[in-house]
Design a protein around this motif. Structure first.
Motif, PDB file in Angstrom:
ATOM      1  N   ARG A 148       0.908  -1.182   0.189  1.00 33.69           N
ATOM      2  CA  ARG A 148      -0.074  -0.052  -0.202  1.00 33.69           C
ATOM      3  C   ARG A 148       0.722   1.237   0.067  1.00 33.69           C
ATOM      4  O   ARG A 148       0.852   2.309  -0.546  1.00 33.69           O
ATOM      5  N   THR A 149       1.834   1.335   0.734  1.00 30.64           N
ATOM      6  CA  THR A 149       2.767   2.476   0.784  1.00 30.64           C
ATOM      7  C   THR A 149       3.462   2.751  -0.422  1.00 30.64           C
ATOM      8  O   THR A 149       3.336   3.773  -1.025  1.00 30.64           O
ATOM      9  N   LEU A 150       3.842   1.468  -1.116  1.00 27.47           N
ATOM     10  CA  LEU A 150       4.547   1.723  -2.292  1.00 27.47           C
ATOM     11  C   LEU A 150       3.832   2.065  -3.579  1.00 27.47           C
ATOM     12  O   LEU A 150       4.084   2.960  -4.682  1.00 27.47           O
ATOM     13  N   MET A 151       2.483   1.952  -3.445  1.00 24.86           N
ATOM     14  CA  MET A 151       1.497   2.087  -4.549  1.00 24.86           C
ATOM     15  C   MET A 151       0.845   3.284  -4.276  1.00 24.86           C
ATOM     16  O   MET A 151       0.202   4.078  -5.266  1.00 24.86           O
ATOM     17  N   ALA A 152       1.164   3.876  -3.259  1.00 27.91           N
ATOM     18  CA  ALA A 152       0.240   5.162  -2.691  1.00 27.91           C
ATOM     19  C   ALA A 152       0.724   6.535  -3.274  1.00 27.91           C
ATOM     20  O   ALA A 152       0.272   7.220  -3.684  1.00 27.91           O
ATOM     21  N   GLY A 153       2.159   6.624  -3.403  1.00 27.13           N
ATOM     22  CA  GLY A 153       2.881   7.770  -4.137  1.00 27.13           C
ATOM     23  C   GLY A 153       3.719   7.427  -5.305  1.00 27.13           C
ATOM     24  O   GLY A 153       3.568   6.061  -5.583  1.00 27.13           O
ATOM     25  N   GLU A 154       4.500   8.264  -5.615  1.00 26.55           N
ATOM     26  CA  GLU A 154       5.632   8.054  -6.554  1.00 26.55           C
ATOM     27  C   GLU A 154       6.580   6.897  -6.071  1.00 26.55           C
ATOM     28  O   GLU A 154       6.923   6.919  -4.830  1.00 26.55           O
ATOM     29  N   LEU A 155       6.913   5.829  -6.785  1.00 29.35           N
ATOM     30  CA  LEU A 155       7.588   4.910  -6.364  1.00 29.35           C
ATOM     31  C   LEU A 155       9.164   5.184  -6.022  1.00 29.35           C
ATOM     32  O   LEU A 155       9.811   5.908  -6.938  1.00 29.35           O
ATOM     33  N   PRO A 156       9.451   5.162  -4.697  1.00 29.40           N
ATOM     34  CA  PRO A 156      10.627   5.731  -4.507  1.00 29.40           C
ATOM     35  C   PRO A 156      11.893   4.826  -4.761  1.00 29.40           C
ATOM     36  O   PRO A 156      11.810   3.603  -5.252  1.00 29.40           O
ATOM     37  N   ASP A 157      13.030   5.341  -4.812  1.00 25.63           N
ATOM     38  CA  ASP A 157      14.513   4.755  -5.143  1.00 25.63           C
ATOM     39  C   ASP A 157      14.511   3.676  -3.860  1.00 25.63           C
ATOM     40  O   ASP A 157      14.088   3.420  -2.896  1.00 25.63           O
ATOM     41  N   ASP A 158      15.620   2.846  -4.121  1.00 31.54           N
ATOM     42  CA  ASP A 158      15.942   1.741  -3.064  1.00 31.54           C
ATOM     43  C   ASP A 158      16.032   2.602  -1.610  1.00 31.54           C
ATOM     44  O   ASP A 158      15.614   1.715  -0.471  1.00 31.54           O
ATOM     45  N   ASP A 159      16.784   3.546  -1.538  1.00 31.21           N
ATOM     46  CA  ASP A 159      16.793   4.228  -0.161  1.00 31.21           C
ATOM     47  C   ASP A 159      15.308   4.646   0.369  1.00 31.21           C
ATOM     48  O   ASP A 159      14.946   4.396   1.461  1.00 31.21           O
ATOM     49  N   GLY A 160      14.624   5.146  -0.531  1.00 31.64           N
ATOM     50  CA  GLY A 160      13.026   5.444  -0.166  1.00 31.64           C
ATOM     51  C   GLY A 160      12.154   4.121   0.341  1.00 31.64           C
ATOM     52  O   GLY A 160      11.572   4.391   0.969  1.00 31.64           O
TER      53      GLY A 160
END
Length: 193
Positions: free
Chosen positions: A110-122
């Protein structure tokens, strides 16, 4: 709604609305899928997605709404199908599987689909916010068994066969409805049987 296609999906595909050529059970047989709804429900909706696909990200709220509305009668299996042109989508799928091993896969999904997909650190920061054991999370992301779960999901999608993502398969039938009203109608019709 459109969709993302790519090298991971086969070139020749029957039209949408067709019977899937194979049940999608390789990863499911080992109970290694993220699921929403009732795990014992007889009605199964497979949601094939790629974290980097903008159309999959648009469909996310519809999947959440269907889980909320039909969660006591439908099992929704979240099936990662990262396309080759989306390397961060594969990394996100692997990270979510690593989080699933700590009981927090749905939350990271849910977190990863909610906003812009972060890089590995994100992604790692998101895992930390969820309270994951980060050394274990990192080790699980490197673990070949974690990658095998994602590879099994891709292989299952290839057997459907998928034209691209997002794709919804309701009890073995590929749906052409990718909006909330169409998906609700398909679920209602299937539940009425």
């Amino acid at each position: 709604m459109g969709g993302c296609g790519g090298a991971a999906a086969p070139a020749a595909t029957p039209p949408i609305g067709h019977q899937a050529s194979a049940r999608t059970t390789t990863a499911a047989a080992t109970n290694e899928l993220l699921e929403l709804g009732d795990p014992a429900a007889e009605v199964v909706l497979d949601y094939w997605f790629d974290y980097e696909c903008p159309f999959c990200r648009q469909l996310g709220p519809t999947i959440a709404a269907m889980a909320e509305r039909y969660g006591d009668r439908v099992r929704i299996r979240l099936r990662p199908y990262p396309l080759r042109q989306h390397p961060r989508g594969r990394a996100a799928a692997i990270a979510t599987e690593a989080a699933r091993r700590q009981g927090r896969g749905i939350e990271l999904y849910r977190t990863l689909m909610a906003g812009e997909l972060p890089d590995d650190d994100g992604v790692r920061a998101a895992a930390a916010r969820l309270g994951l054991d980060l050394p274990r999370f990192d080790a699980d992301r490197r673990d070949a068994a974690t990658r095998e779960v994602i590879d099994a999901s891709i292989a299952d999608g290839d057997r459907v066969p998928l034209e691209g993502v997002p794709t919804l398969v309701l009890d073995g039938t590929v749906l052409d409805a990718l909006d909330e009203a169409g998906l609700a109608a398909a679920l209602e019709a299937r539940l009425a049987r």
